[in-house]
Design an enzyme around this catalytic site. Structure first.
Site, mmCIF file in Angstrom:
data_model
loop_
_atom_site.group_PDB
_atom_site.id
_atom_site.type_symbol
_atom_site.label_atom_id
_atom_site.label_comp_id
_atom_site.label_asym_id
_atom_site.label_seq_id
_atom_site.Cartn_x
_atom_site.Cartn_y
_atom_site.Cartn_z
ATOM 1 C CG ASP A 50 -24.483 12.363 9.901
ATOM 2 O OD1 ASP A 50 -23.590 13.227 10.048
ATOM 3 O OD2 ASP A 50 -25.253 12.357 8.937
ATOM 4 C CG ASN A 86 -31.261 10.897 -1.154
ATOM 5 O OD1 ASN A 86 -31.107 11.774 -0.305
ATOM 6 N ND2 ASN A 86 -30.754 9.691 -1.018
ATOM 7 C CG HIS A 141 -29.584 12.120 2.733
ATOM 8 N ND1 HIS A 141 -28.649 11.332 2.102
ATOM 9 C CD2 HIS A 141 -28.962 13.306 2.933
ATOM 10 C CE1 HIS A 141 -27.537 12.001 1.942
ATOM 11 N NE2 HIS A 141 -27.693 13.206 2.441
ATOM 12 C CD GLU A 163 -29.109 7.907 2.342
ATOM 13 O OE1 GLU A 163 -29.833 8.660 1.656
ATOM 14 O OE2 GLU A 163 -27.877 7.851 2.223
HETATM 15 P P1 PGA Z 1 -23.883 18.627 0.823
HETATM 16 O O1 PGA Z 1 -24.522 17.366 1.546
HETATM 17 O O2 PGA Z 1 -23.989 19.745 1.774
HETATM 18 O O3 PGA Z 1 -22.473 18.197 0.564
HETATM 19 O O4 PGA Z 1 -24.685 18.843 -0.424
HETATM 20 C C1 PGA Z 1 -25.749 17.532 2.139
HETATM 21 C C2 PGA Z 1 -26.204 16.215 2.694
HETATM 22 O O5 PGA Z 1 -25.984 15.185 2.032
HETATM 23 O O6 PGA Z 1 -26.781 16.221 3.787
#
Ligand code: PGA
Length: 250
Positions: free
Chosen positions: A71, A140, A142, A147
């Protein structure tokens, strides 16, 4: 019964990174033109450091490897310091001998977002598809910028970021949440699930609850990572804190 995703638990985040870096190195040795799917975020930093170390030690030649990132923010140029292109250059691409022309990210400055998303899907297809997709996971559930929502998009698409997602990316924009772009472009769930193998990295106690649901819960758009249960070759690579809510047989 063969359960998907498989689960591999390591003592700590450094051991997770070493193991996955070893797998990537072996895959590149077996196929120097490997196509990798890559994440950003805090979790993969240890992996990128370990891959860079293996490269410096002469153990990995990235010169013919192709990469596709999951992304990118929409509405900022790729050379903006907060872009995921800049993140990848700082933490990985700039530290190994990868050919910049083979590192693909969505173009967050494209005037026509839909055309840019279509171009990306075609580029993945033209490269022969993604052999190994590495993912992080939000607390969460995602993956990429997919999301939790009543419906998920299958293909690469434009998304409006949730306030909590903008908050967790504020560090890339000098700590100013208001400067984090409101939109992004992301691979879709179908794009991700089409990779021939998927590795989801999760480290740290804050990920334990959603990891447990990914492994044992129902498949639901409320937890996008739960769709990995449908993938024939998916593994969760976890440190002990992230695996704390799993029972030995789950
Ligand atoms: P993080 O993010 O590795 O900073 O925990 C993971 C994500 O949101 O995909």
């Amino acid at each position: 019964m063969i359960r998907s995703p498989r689960v591999a638990v390591f003592a700590d985040a450094a051991a997770v990174a070493r193991s996955l870096a070893r797998r990537v190195a072996d895959a590149i040795r077996a196929k120097p033109t490997l196509v990798l799917g890559l994440p950003t975020g805090r979790t993969p930093l240890a992996l990128y450091a370990e891959l860079s170390r293996l490269h410096e030690a002469g153990e990995i030649d990235f010169s013919r490897v192709t990469t596709f990132n999951l992304d990118e923010f929409y509405g900022i140029p790729s050379d903006h310091p907060g872009s995921y292109r800049s993140f990848m250059r700082t933490h990985f691409f700039g530290r190994v001998n990868i050919d910049p022309a083979r590192t693909h990210l969505l173009d967050g400055s494209a005037a026509d977002a839909a055309a840019e998303c279509e171009r990306y899907e075609r580029a993945i297809e033209d490269a022969g598809g993604i052999a190994l997709q590495i993912l992080g996971i939000g607390t969460n559930g995602h993956i990429g910028f997919n999301e939790p929502a009543p419906e998920l998009e299958a293909r690469t698409h434009r998304v409006t970021l949730k306030p909590e997602t903008r908050r967790s990316n504020a560090a890339l924009f000098g700590g100013r949440e208001e400067d984090v772009p409101r939109e992004a472009l992301s691979m879709g769930m179908g794009t991700i699930l089409q990779a021939r193998a998927v590795v989801l990295l999760a480290t740290g106690a804050p990920k334990a609850a959603c990891v447990e649901r990914v492994v044992n819960g129902p498949i639901t758009t409320a937890l996008p990572a739960s769709f990995l249960q449908l993938h024939p070759d998916a593994v969760l690579m976890l440190d002990e804190p992230a695996a704390a809510r799993l029972t030995p047989n789950s």
